[in-house]
Motif scaffolding. Structure first.
Motif, PDB file in Angstrom:
ATOM      1  N   ILE A   1       0.875  -1.170   0.000  1.00  0.00           N
ATOM      2  CA  ILE A   1       0.000   0.000   0.000  1.00  0.00           C
ATOM      3  C   ILE A   1       0.913   1.221   0.000  1.00  0.00           C
ATOM      4  O   ILE A   1       1.685   1.430   0.934  1.00  0.00           O
ATOM      5  CB  ILE A   1      -0.907   0.033   1.248  1.00  0.00           C
ATOM      6  N   ALA A   2       0.862   2.026  -1.051  1.00  0.00           N
ATOM      7  CA  ALA A   2       1.760   3.182  -1.190  1.00  0.00           C
ATOM      8  C   ALA A   2       0.949   4.474  -1.181  1.00  0.00           C
ATOM      9  O   ALA A   2       0.581   4.987  -2.238  1.00  0.00           O
ATOM     10  CB  ALA A   2       2.570   3.064  -2.471  1.00  0.00           C
ATOM     11  N   PRO A   3       0.646   5.006  -0.004  1.00  0.00           N
ATOM     12  CA  PRO A   3      -0.169   6.226   0.077  1.00  0.00           C
ATOM     13  C   PRO A   3       0.624   7.471  -0.279  1.00  0.00           C
ATOM     14  O   PRO A   3       1.852   7.516  -0.156  1.00  0.00           O
ATOM     15  CB  PRO A   3      -0.610   6.251   1.543  1.00  0.00           C
ATOM     16  N   SER A   4      -0.074   8.488  -0.718  1.00  0.00           N
ATOM     17  CA  SER A   4       0.511   9.782  -1.054  1.00  0.00           C
ATOM     18  C   SER A   4       0.288  10.739   0.115  1.00  0.00           C
ATOM     19  O   SER A   4      -0.830  10.872   0.611  1.00  0.00           O
ATOM     20  CB  SER A   4      -0.146  10.337  -2.319  1.00  0.00           C
ATOM     21  N   LEU A   5       1.346  11.403   0.547  1.00  0.00           N
ATOM     22  CA  LEU A   5       1.218  12.337   1.665  1.00  0.00           C
ATOM     23  C   LEU A   5       0.166  13.401   1.372  1.00  0.00           C
ATOM     24  O   LEU A   5       0.066  13.887   0.237  1.00  0.00           O
ATOM     25  CB  LEU A   5       2.558  13.024   1.937  1.00  0.00           C
ATOM     26  N   PRO A   6      -0.615  13.791   2.354  1.00  0.00           N
ATOM     27  CA  PRO A   6      -1.587  14.874   2.160  1.00  0.00           C
ATOM     28  C   PRO A   6      -0.902  16.120   1.604  1.00  0.00           C
ATOM     29  O   PRO A   6       0.148  16.535   2.086  1.00  0.00           O
ATOM     30  CB  PRO A   6      -2.134  15.122   3.568  1.00  0.00           C
ATOM     31  N   GLY A   7      -1.494  16.680   0.562  1.00  0.00           N
ATOM     32  CA  GLY A   7      -0.938  17.874  -0.035  1.00  0.00           C
ATOM     33  C   GLY A   7       0.032  17.627  -1.162  1.00  0.00           C
ATOM     34  O   GLY A   7       0.522  18.566  -1.794  1.00  0.00           O
ATOM     35  N   TYR A   8       0.329  16.351  -1.441  1.00  0.00           N
ATOM     36  CA  TYR A   8       1.221  16.017  -2.548  1.00  0.00           C
ATOM     37  C   TYR A   8       0.387  15.639  -3.772  1.00  0.00           C
ATOM     38  O   TYR A   8      -0.838  15.636  -3.729  1.00  0.00           O
ATOM     39  CB  TYR A   8       2.182  14.902  -2.132  1.00  0.00           C
ATOM     40  N   GLY A   9       1.059  15.317  -4.861  1.00  0.00           N
ATOM     41  CA  GLY A   9       0.417  15.225  -6.157  1.00  0.00           C
ATOM     42  C   GLY A   9      -0.835  14.387  -6.263  1.00  0.00           C
ATOM     43  O   GLY A   9      -1.760  14.736  -6.998  1.00  0.00           O
ATOM     44  N   PHE A  10      -0.900  13.275  -5.531  1.00  0.00           N
ATOM     45  CA  PHE A  10      -2.035  12.368  -5.655  1.00  0.00           C
ATOM     46  C   PHE A  10      -3.052  12.519  -4.528  1.00  0.00           C
ATOM     47  O   PHE A  10      -4.000  11.740  -4.443  1.00  0.00           O
ATOM     48  CB  PHE A  10      -1.538  10.914  -5.708  1.00  0.00           C
TER      49      PHE A  10
END
Length: 229
Positions: A13-22
């Motif tokens: 599971i590879a989440p995107s940090l809040p505020g980043y591109g995804f």
């Protein structure tokens, strides 16, 4: 198919940090201190994993440490490529010679190569107006740490105390240290903050380990987590 052992298989599971591109742009400040809580809810409440392992580097190492600190019951272990930088903000009174060399290097980095962090931590809009998109919100972690006041650090200290009482200190930690990373902390520095069970001095690679040396990183992750299945 790629030379791995099926016994080492795991979901990624590879989440995107809040505020980043995804991800969506978060509202308010101090978000980086709460991302671990978001990841825990994602893994347990949304995806249904009772327990899981976590890996991170750079800001991901900070998030992963806070995740393990605040949700030790759900985290079987953590694997990092660095010791989160904020520990160097409050150096110990009794550093060893190797620790002092590391701390001196951190200070030099701030003076010679850390201007980006100073700008992003103090005046993120100064850069954002010329770069647009999610660049401003991606500066959030720098701003959160740079602007964190006394009450924030008191709250984090209380969380650390609560986490140690509830057993966060027993979350096993593994480290893969790449020689060309931004800093090279010694193992004894990591042991001040983590239950270090695994330490690998990589033969090559730098700060973006997953991009630069993915095979070495994956092999080390597999090796560290294998005994915890």
């Amino acid at each position: 198919a790629h030379g791995g052992d099926a016994a080492d298989a795991f979901d990624v599971i590879a989440p995107s940090l809040p505020g980043y591109g995804f991800s969506e742009r978060p509202g308010g400040d101090g978000v980086i201190f709460r991302v671990g809580d978001v990841w825990h809810e994602l893994m347990t409440g949304v995806l249904g994993y009772e327990r899981f392992a976590a890996h991170g580097g750079d800001w991901g190492s900070t998030v992963t440490e806070l995740l393990a600190r605040d949700h030790a019951h759900a985290v079987i272990g953590i694997h990092l490529t660095d010791v989160p930088f904020f520990h160097a903000f409050r150096p110990p009174n009794d550093p060893s010679a190797t620790e002092q060399t590391y701390l001196d290097g951190i200070a030099r980095f701030g003076q010679t190569k850390g201007a980006y962090a100073s700008v992003q931590g103090a005046q993120p809009q100064a850069l954002a107006v010329g770069m647009s998109g999610t660049i401003n919100s991606s500066f959030g972690p720098y701003y959160d740490f740079a602007q964190a006041g006394a009450m924030r650090w008191i709250e984090e200290k209380l969380k650390a105390w609560r986490g140690s009482v509830l057993g966060a200190g027993v979350v096993p930690a593994g480290f893969a240290m790449f020689p060309k990373d931004l800093s090279s902390p010694p193992r004894e520095w990591a042991e001040r903050f983590f239950d270090v069970r695994h330490w690998t001095a990589m033969p090559r690679g730098g700060h973006f380990a997953a991009l630069e040396k993915p095979e070495l990183l994956v092999q080390d992750i597999r090796t560290f987590f294998r005994p915890f299945r």
